[in-house]
Enzyme design. Structure first.
Site, short mmCIF file in Angstrom:
data_model
loop_
_atom_site.label_atom_id
_atom_site.label_comp_id
_atom_site.label_asym_id
_atom_site.label_seq_id
_atom_site.Cartn_x
_atom_site.Cartn_y
_atom_site.Cartn_z
N ASP A 30 -5.91 -0.07 2.70
CA ASP A 30 -6.34 -0.81 1.50
C ASP A 30 -7.80 -1.28 1.58
OD1 ASP A 30 -4.10 -0.76 -0.13
OD2 ASP A 30 -3.35 -2.73 0.48
N LYS A 71 -5.89 -8.12 -4.71
CA LYS A 71 -5.75 -6.99 -5.66
C LYS A 71 -4.31 -6.93 -6.13
CE LYS A 71 -3.37 -4.21 -2.59
NZ LYS A 71 -1.97 -3.85 -2.64
C1 LIG Z 1 1.14 -0.88 -0.10
C2 LIG Z 1 -0.37 -0.91 -0.26
O1 LIG Z 1 -0.84 -2.26 -0.25
C3 LIG Z 1 -0.74 -0.29 -1.61
O2 LIG Z 1 -2.07 -0.56 -1.98
C4 LIG Z 1 -1.06 -0.14 0.87
O3 LIG Z 1 -0.61 1.20 0.93
C5 LIG Z 1 -0.94 -0.81 2.22
O4 LIG Z 1 -2.12 -0.58 2.91
P1 LIG Z 1 -2.49 -1.42 4.24
O5 LIG Z 1 -1.82 -2.74 4.20
O6 LIG Z 1 -3.97 -1.36 4.39
O7 LIG Z 1 -1.76 -0.56 5.36
P2 LIG Z 1 -2.28 -0.12 6.80
O8 LIG Z 1 -2.70 -1.35 7.56
O9 LIG Z 1 -3.28 0.99 6.69
O10 LIG Z 1 -0.96 0.48 7.43
C6 LIG Z 1 0.13 -0.32 7.86
C7 LIG Z 1 1.34 0.60 8.04
O11 LIG Z 1 1.86 0.94 6.74
C8 LIG Z 1 2.25 2.30 6.68
N1 LIG Z 1 1.47 3.00 5.65
C9 LIG Z 1 0.36 2.44 5.10
C10 LIG Z 1 -0.34 3.10 4.11
C11 LIG Z 1 0.12 4.37 3.69
N2 LIG Z 1 -0.52 5.05 2.72
N3 LIG Z 1 1.22 4.91 4.25
C12 LIG Z 1 1.92 4.24 5.22
O12 LIG Z 1 2.94 4.75 5.71
C13 LIG Z 1 2.05 2.86 8.08
O13 LIG Z 1 3.26 2.73 8.78
C14 LIG Z 1 1.02 1.93 8.68
O14 LIG Z 1 1.12 1.85 10.10
N1 LIG Z 2 -7.46 -11.84 7.83
C1 LIG Z 2 -6.13 -11.64 7.78
N2 LIG Z 2 -5.40 -12.20 6.82
C2 LIG Z 2 -4.06 -12.00 6.76
N3 LIG Z 2 -3.36 -11.25 7.64
C3 LIG Z 2 -4.05 -10.66 8.63
C4 LIG Z 2 -5.46 -10.82 8.74
N4 LIG Z 2 -5.87 -10.13 9.82
C5 LIG Z 2 -4.78 -9.55 10.35
N5 LIG Z 2 -3.67 -9.87 9.66
C6 LIG Z 2 -2.30 -9.42 9.99
O1 LIG Z 2 -1.82 -8.61 8.91
C7 LIG Z 2 -0.46 -8.94 8.61
C8 LIG Z 2 -0.26 -8.90 7.09
O2 LIG Z 2 -0.32 -7.59 6.67
P1 LIG Z 2 0.76 -6.99 5.67
O3 LIG Z 2 0.37 -5.59 5.42
O4 LIG Z 2 2.12 -7.29 6.19
O5 LIG Z 2 0.56 -7.94 4.40
P2 LIG Z 2 -0.30 -7.98 3.08
O6 LIG Z 2 -0.54 -9.42 2.80
O7 LIG Z 2 0.43 -7.24 2.04
O8 LIG Z 2 -1.70 -7.43 3.40
P3 LIG Z 2 -2.38 -6.02 3.15
O9 LIG Z 2 -2.06 -5.61 1.74
O10 LIG Z 2 -3.82 -6.31 3.42
O11 LIG Z 2 -1.79 -5.11 4.17
C9 LIG Z 2 -0.25 -10.36 9.12
O12 LIG Z 2 1.03 -10.46 9.69
C10 LIG Z 2 -1.33 -10.59 10.15
O13 LIG Z 2 -0.84 -10.53 11.45
#
Ligand SMILES: C[C@](O)(CO)[C@H](O)COP(=O)(O)OP(=O)(O)OC[C@H]1O[C@@H](n2ccc(N)nc2=O)[C@H](O)[C@@H]1O
Ligand SMILES: Nc1ncnc2c1ncn2[C@@H]1O[C@H](COP(=O)(O)OP(=O)(O)OP(=O)(O)O)[C@@H](O)[C@H]1O
Length: 269
Positions: A133, A8
């Site tokens: 997300d 996305k």
């Molecule tokens: C930056 C975006 O990609 C925008 O779409 C999302 O907000 C990220 O969502 P995501 O990767 O699914 O994040 P999550 O796995 O739910 O959260 C990871 C960490 O990011 C922070 N987090 C995430 C989402 C949010 N709305 N507020 C936060 O502060 C928190 O510290 C959380 O522990």
């Molecule tokens: N299927 C998967 N693919 C990628 N990363 C994964 C998966 N499952 C768990 N992870 C963990 O999630 C971390 C990546 O998440 P991060 O939020 O930093 O990146 P992102 O690519 O922006 O993904 P998202 O937007 O989904 O959070 C990796 O370091 C990995 O340890």
């Protein structure tokens, strides 16, 4: 069965306030893009998970795919065991939601393969337990996301026919750290209003993560400049970065970029 979880991009992202649970309330538009990886799930005598392609940091037990399977197995004890293989192609730590897509697609495919009878709403609820997300990828069409990202509302936005150029400069940005470095603020203009007029996007459609991330990693700001120089009518960082995308009316010409940068260019369907 093999399915193809897609990435996305975020079109505008306002970080409004920090909440008591450690998350932030946000306002963003999430738009699916045709950068995909491959996920296969087949019934098997015992559970297994393997992966190839881009290497994934961390233990397999912490993979969102395994967590998605376990989440459903808790509520459906009769869920058959499966062998799962992921071929990873979506850059990690890029703000493209690859891991979240994997988790959501796993839930949807298990529901379909084993006729669990879960509704879209129920699948979104399971997805929200795996990541902010994740719920977006259940319906996987352009949507507004609020709350911590899990509160979804339909949005009529059609970018089909535009060319997308997505560049990942290879810098891994952790989501938690990115949120930690941001100063939340209530947004001025309504995001839906800005999105409704594409001629205002360049001046008004803002990702709040850009300022801080561009300061600490100027090379990411340079990628955005190069996309505009190449003729993009809109360019921005996606999510918490470090991927940057540009939208073009015509197929963009080649850009002078470091060899290790990941570039994905395709006409949006
Ligand atoms: C930056 C975006 O990609 C925008 O779409 C999302 O907000 C990220 O969502 P995501 O990767 O699914 O994040 P999550 O796995 O739910 O959260 C990871 C960490 O990011 C922070 N987090 C995430 C989402 C949010 N709305 N507020 C936060 O502060 C928190 O510290 C959380 O522990
Ligand atoms: N299927 C998967 N693919 C990628 N990363 C994964 C998966 N499952 C768990 N992870 C963990 O999630 C971390 C990546 O998440 P991060 O939020 O930093 O990146 P992102 O690519 O922006 O993904 P998202 O937007 O989904 O959070 C990796 O370091 C990995 O340890």
């Amino acid at each position: 069965m093999i399915i193809f979880p897609n990435a996305k991009i975020n079109l505008g992202l306002h970080v409004l306030r920090k909440r008591n649970d450690g998350f932030h309330d946000i306002e963003t538009c999430m738009y699916p893009i045709p950068l995909k990886e491959a996920l296969e799930i087949i019934p098997s005598k015992s559970f297994s998970f393997s992966h190839s392609g881009i290497s994934i940091p961390g233990d397999s037990d912490n993979n969102l795919i395994v967590k998605a399977y376990q989440l459903l197995a808790e509520d459906f004890p009769e869920l058959p065991t499966v062998a799962i293989h992921l071929h990873k192609s979506i850059p990690i730590g890029a703000g493209l939601g690859g891991g979240s897509a994997d988790a959501a697609f796993t839930l949807s495919l298990l529901n379909q393969l084993f006729s669990l009878g879960l509704t879209t709403k129920q699948l979104e609820n399971y997805a929200s337990q795996l990541g902010s997300d994740c719920p977006f990828f259940i319906q996987n069409n352009p949507q507004m996301a609020e709350g911590r990202g899990e509160k979804l509302a339909p949005l009529h936005l059609d970018l089909s026919g535009n060319w997308l150029c997505m560049i990942h400069p290879g810098i891994h940005i952790g989501t938690k750290e990115a949120y930690g470095g941001i100063q939340p603020k209530l947004s001025g203009k309504n995001l839906r209003t800005i999105l409704s007029d594409q001629s205002t996007w360049k001046s008004q459609l803002i990702n709040d993560f850009e300022k801080g991330i561009f300061n600490s990693h100027p090379e990411i700001a340079t990628v955005k400049e190069k996309l505009y120089e190449a003729g993009a009518w809109y360019a921005a960082m996606s999510g918490s970065g470090s991927a940057v995308f540009g939208l073009f009316k015509d197929c963009p010409t080649a850009m002078d970029l470091p060899e290790n940068y990941f570039v994905f260019t395709e006409k949006l369907p």
